[in-house]
Design an enzyme around this catalytic site. Structure first.
Site, PDB file in Angstrom:
ATOM      1  N   CYS A 222      -4.044  10.839   1.360  1.00 17.44           N
ATOM      2  CA  CYS A 222      -3.641   9.318   0.874  1.00 17.44           C
ATOM      3  C   CYS A 222      -1.899  10.047   0.339  1.00 17.44           C
ATOM      4  O   CYS A 222      -0.855   9.702   1.298  1.00 17.44           O
ATOM      5  CB  CYS A 222      -3.624   8.142   0.171  1.00 17.44           C
ATOM      6  SG  CYS A 222      -5.603   7.438   0.672  1.00 17.44           S
TER       7      CYS A 222
ATOM      8  N   LYS B  76       0.975  -1.064  -0.150  1.00 18.34           N
ATOM      9  CA  LYS B  76      -0.536  -0.003  -0.156  1.00 18.34           C
ATOM     10  C   LYS B  76       0.883   1.620  -0.448  1.00 18.34           C
ATOM     11  O   LYS B  76       0.164   2.297  -0.581  1.00 18.34           O
ATOM     12  CB  LYS B  76      -1.000  -0.099   1.194  1.00 18.34           C
ATOM     13  CG  LYS B  76      -1.401   1.137   1.557  1.00 18.34           C
ATOM     14  CD  LYS B  76      -2.977   1.493   0.691  1.00 18.34           C
ATOM     15  CE  LYS B  76      -3.221   2.548   0.706  1.00 18.34           C
ATOM     16  NZ  LYS B  76      -4.544   2.868  -0.241  1.00 18.34           N
TER      17      LYS B  76
ATOM     18  N   ARG C 143       3.060   7.378  -6.150  1.00 16.34           N
ATOM     19  CA  ARG C 143       2.120   8.517  -7.017  1.00 16.34           C
ATOM     20  C   ARG C 143       2.768   9.750  -7.261  1.00 16.34           C
ATOM     21  O   ARG C 143       3.188  11.172  -7.327  1.00 16.34           O
ATOM     22  CB  ARG C 143       0.634   8.694  -6.501  1.00 16.34           C
ATOM     23  CG  ARG C 143      -0.168   7.278  -7.661  1.00 16.34           C
ATOM     24  CD  ARG C 143      -1.450   7.356  -7.471  1.00 16.34           C
ATOM     25  NE  ARG C 143      -1.490   8.820  -7.866  1.00 16.34           N
ATOM     26  CZ  ARG C 143      -2.350   9.230  -9.299  1.00 16.34           C
ATOM     27  NH1 ARG C 143      -2.001   8.462 -10.454  1.00 16.34           N
ATOM     28  NH2 ARG C 143      -2.193  10.172  -9.186  1.00 16.34           N
TER      29      ARG C 143
HETATM   30  N1  LIG Z   1     -10.061   8.217   1.545  1.00 18.50           N
HETATM   31  C1  LIG Z   1      -9.074   7.607   1.245  1.00 18.50           C
HETATM   32  O1  LIG Z   1      -9.365   7.613  -0.287  1.00 18.50           O
HETATM   33  C2  LIG Z   1      -8.964   6.202   1.855  1.00 18.50           C
HETATM   34  C3  LIG Z   1      -8.144   5.273   0.500  1.00 18.50           C
HETATM   35  C4  LIG Z   1      -7.375   4.215   0.769  1.00 18.50           C
HETATM   36  C5  LIG Z   1      -7.467   3.501   2.324  1.00 18.50           C
HETATM   37  N2  LIG Z   1      -7.663   5.135   3.664  1.00 18.50           N
HETATM   38  C6  LIG Z   1      -7.298   4.991   4.415  1.00 18.50           C
HETATM   39  O2  LIG Z   1      -7.926   4.468   5.542  1.00 18.50           O
HETATM   40  C7  LIG Z   1      -8.136   4.637   6.436  1.00 18.50           C
HETATM   41  C8  LIG Z   1      -9.624   5.912   7.054  1.00 18.50           C
HETATM   42  O3  LIG Z   1      -9.815   6.405   5.822  1.00 18.50           O
HETATM   43  P1  LIG Z   1     -10.861   7.170   6.305  1.00 18.50           P
HETATM   44  O4  LIG Z   1     -10.443   8.098   4.823  1.00 18.50           O
HETATM   45  O5  LIG Z   1     -12.227   6.623   5.229  1.00 18.50           O
HETATM   46  O6  LIG Z   1     -10.955   8.001   7.501  1.00 18.50           O
HETATM   47  P2  LIG Z   1     -12.861   9.415   6.994  1.00 18.50           P
HETATM   48  O7  LIG Z   1     -11.928  10.480   8.243  1.00 18.50           O
HETATM   49  O8  LIG Z   1     -13.511   9.659   6.286  1.00 18.50           O
HETATM   50  O9  LIG Z   1     -13.840   8.287   8.193  1.00 18.50           O
HETATM   51  C9  LIG Z   1     -12.948   7.403   9.391  1.00 18.50           C
HETATM   52  C10 LIG Z   1     -13.518   7.280  10.804  1.00 18.50           C
HETATM   53  O10 LIG Z   1     -13.260   6.209  11.932  1.00 18.50           O
HETATM   54  C11 LIG Z   1     -13.464   7.517  12.750  1.00 18.50           C
HETATM   55  N3  LIG Z   1     -12.936   6.876  14.090  1.00 18.50           N
HETATM   56  C12 LIG Z   1     -12.211   7.471  14.682  1.00 18.50           C
HETATM   57  N4  LIG Z   1     -11.533   6.880  15.700  1.00 18.50           N
HETATM   58  C13 LIG Z   1     -12.662   5.998  15.434  1.00 18.50           C
HETATM   59  C14 LIG Z   1     -12.555   4.298  17.009  1.00 18.50           C
HETATM   60  N5  LIG Z   1     -11.624   4.865  17.600  1.00 18.50           N
HETATM   61  N6  LIG Z   1     -13.420   3.753  16.630  1.00 18.50           N
HETATM   62  C15 LIG Z   1     -14.701   3.496  15.694  1.00 18.50           C
HETATM   63  N7  LIG Z   1     -14.317   4.889  15.037  1.00 18.50           N
HETATM   64  C16 LIG Z   1     -13.495   6.517  14.971  1.00 18.50           C
HETATM   65  C17 LIG Z   1     -13.758   8.866  13.236  1.00 18.50           C
HETATM   66  O11 LIG Z   1     -15.298   9.251  13.173  1.00 18.50           O
HETATM   67  C18 LIG Z   1     -13.977   9.024  11.205  1.00 18.50           C
HETATM   68  O12 LIG Z   1     -15.564   8.741  10.874  1.00 18.50           O
HETATM   69  C19 LIG Z   1      -6.929   5.726   6.830  1.00 18.50           C
HETATM   70  O13 LIG Z   1      -6.261   4.751   7.561  1.00 18.50           O
HETATM   71  C20 LIG Z   1      -6.923   6.010   5.289  1.00 18.50           C
HETATM   72  O14 LIG Z   1      -5.320   6.087   5.158  1.00 18.50           O
HETATM   73  C21 LIG Z   1      -8.350   6.609   2.633  1.00 18.50           C
END
Ligand SMILES: NC(=O)c1ccc[n+]([C@@H]2O[C@H](COP(=O)([O-])OP(=O)(O)OC[C@H]3O[C@@H](n4cnc5c(N)ncnc54)[C@H](O)[C@@H]3O)[C@@H](O)[C@H]2O)c1
Length: 380
Positions: free
Chosen positions: A238, A183, A190
């Protein structure tokens, strides 16, 4: 089978929906009650809640919480730690904990497992990093191959079975560290290539050679070249962040990661480069000039403002005395300003930082004395 998805953001909610659609009973858990309140859930098998008590008796727990950087640009694993502490209270024997949050190699083995199951024998653990590109019309959760690495073969097999119910292709690897590193490789690839094309753009600019034409010419080669498009920088959760997780881990063991750090620096310098192009187009005088930043989010057709370079440019334009407006139909207001109605406005210059599909180019042209693209080139 009952599944819990921890974190209902960009990653967790679509996964919870798809798992529910595939026949699992799913708990979509988020600590933020507002997130739960505003999500539009129509899946009968999916229950969204901020009540952690619902996490008992699940067979699979998927972690999808934020992994940002702290103020010193170092990994902030506090959300992962907190989610793991919550899971430690509810996991049962032989349940499977999967981490989808992006992090450095060793996170599952060295951070998550010791919190959730210090004995390391009660619970199964696997890493299956999410690779989604939100709103990408061609590639989605179903048709993007899922890379999975478990701490044991049993964990890998169980995670593989789970993802195979809704992913067309599942790729198992020999360890969670391979999955975690893959990952980081994808997103660092990129970051570095975007930095290269951004630096190449600055070189072409000095030579007065049109960079987009050069890129299209190079792209006629059917092998050994991959097209990257220059822009105002990189944003989102990301590309600007994940490579720094790799840098951190490399620093810890004293191995050189200077190319990655330099790429971050080059991409971060793009708003200043574009600002200077704008200043020169306006004859060196920006103070009091009306400038419209078009597209606030970090990429087309999403509302996500996280780490958006458009916002950096906005700040820099303000610092040199410009009167800054914005146009982005995804955001009605930003920093006490309203999304401008193009037909009621006139700007000395508009910069199309990000071009959403719904942008009215004809009206923007009428409303702008000068128009530039994301790398500060005049649009005629
Ligand atoms: N957004 C993207 O395009 C993307 C793509 C691939 C990977 N990721 C990875 O996925 C992960 C999540 O990213 P995201 O964009 O969904 O984040 P986000 O901020 O959109 O969502 C995360 C959610 O987790 C909740 N949260 C925080 N702590 C918590 C806990 N202890 N228990 C339950 N809920 C909790 C928050 O309130 C939030 O709603 C990150 O590691 C990110 O790097 C994101």
């Amino acid at each position: 089978m009952k599944i819990a998805v921890i974190g209902q953001g960009y990653v967790g909610f679509p996964l919870a929906q798809l798992a529910a659609k595939s026949g699992f009973e799913v708990i979509g858990y988020d600590t933020n009650s507002n997130v739960i309140k505003f999500l539009d859930n129509s899946e009968p098998n999916l229950k969204l809640s901020d009540d952690e008590a619902l996490l008992s008796d699940c067979q699979i727990y998927v972690i999808a919480v934020p992994t940002p950087l702290d103020t010193q640009e170092k990994p902030d694993l506090s959300y992962v730690v907190k989610a793991s502490q919550t899971l430690a209270k509810y996991v049962g024997s032989n349940s499977l904990v999967i981490n989808e949050s992006t992090s450095y190699p060793g996170t599952l083995r060295e951070v998550i497992m010791p919190i959730v199951d210090p004995s390391g024998v009660k619970v199964l653990f696997a890493s299956a990093p999410e690779r989604i590109d939100p709103l990408n019309k061609n590639w989605n959760l179903k048709n993007t191959a899922r890379v999975i690495g478990g701490l044991t073969q049993e964990a890998t097999n169980k995670a593989e079975q789970f993802y195979a119910t809704f992913c067309e292709q599942v790729c198992t690897v020999s360890s969670p560290e391979v999955a975690e590193s893959a990952k980081l490789l994808e997103n660092t690839f990129r970051q570095v290539n975007i930095a290269f094309i951004n630096q190449f753009t600055q070189i072409m600019d000095k030579f007065d050679i049109p960079v987009h034409e050069v890129i299209e010419a190079a792209n006629t080669k059917p092998f050994g070249f991959m097209k990257f498009i220059p822009g105002l920088g990189v944003g989102g959760h990301c590309i600007p962040i994940d490579p720094m997780y790799l840098v951190h881990k490399a620093n810890n063991v004293g191995v050189d990661s200077s190319l990655i750090k330099l790429s971050d620096k080059i991409n971060n310098s793009m708003p200043v480069y574009v600002l200077n192009k704008i200043i020169s187009l306006l004859g060196g005088q920006v103070k009091g000039k009306k400038i419209c930043v078009v597209g606030l989010s970090y990429k087309p057709d999403v509302s996500d403002l996280r780490s958006s370079p458009s916002l950096q440019l906005w700040d820099q334009l303000q610092q040199v005395g410009a009167i800054v407006f914005y146009h982005d139909n995804f955001h009605k207001t930003y920093q006490n300003k309203k999304n401008v109605n193009l037909s009621e406005s006139y700007f000395d210059l508009s910069i199309i930082a990000v071009q959403h599909g719904n942008l009215d180019m004809v009206q923007l042209r009428k409303s702008s004395h000068l128009m530039v693209n994301a790398i500060g080139e005049k649009i005629t």
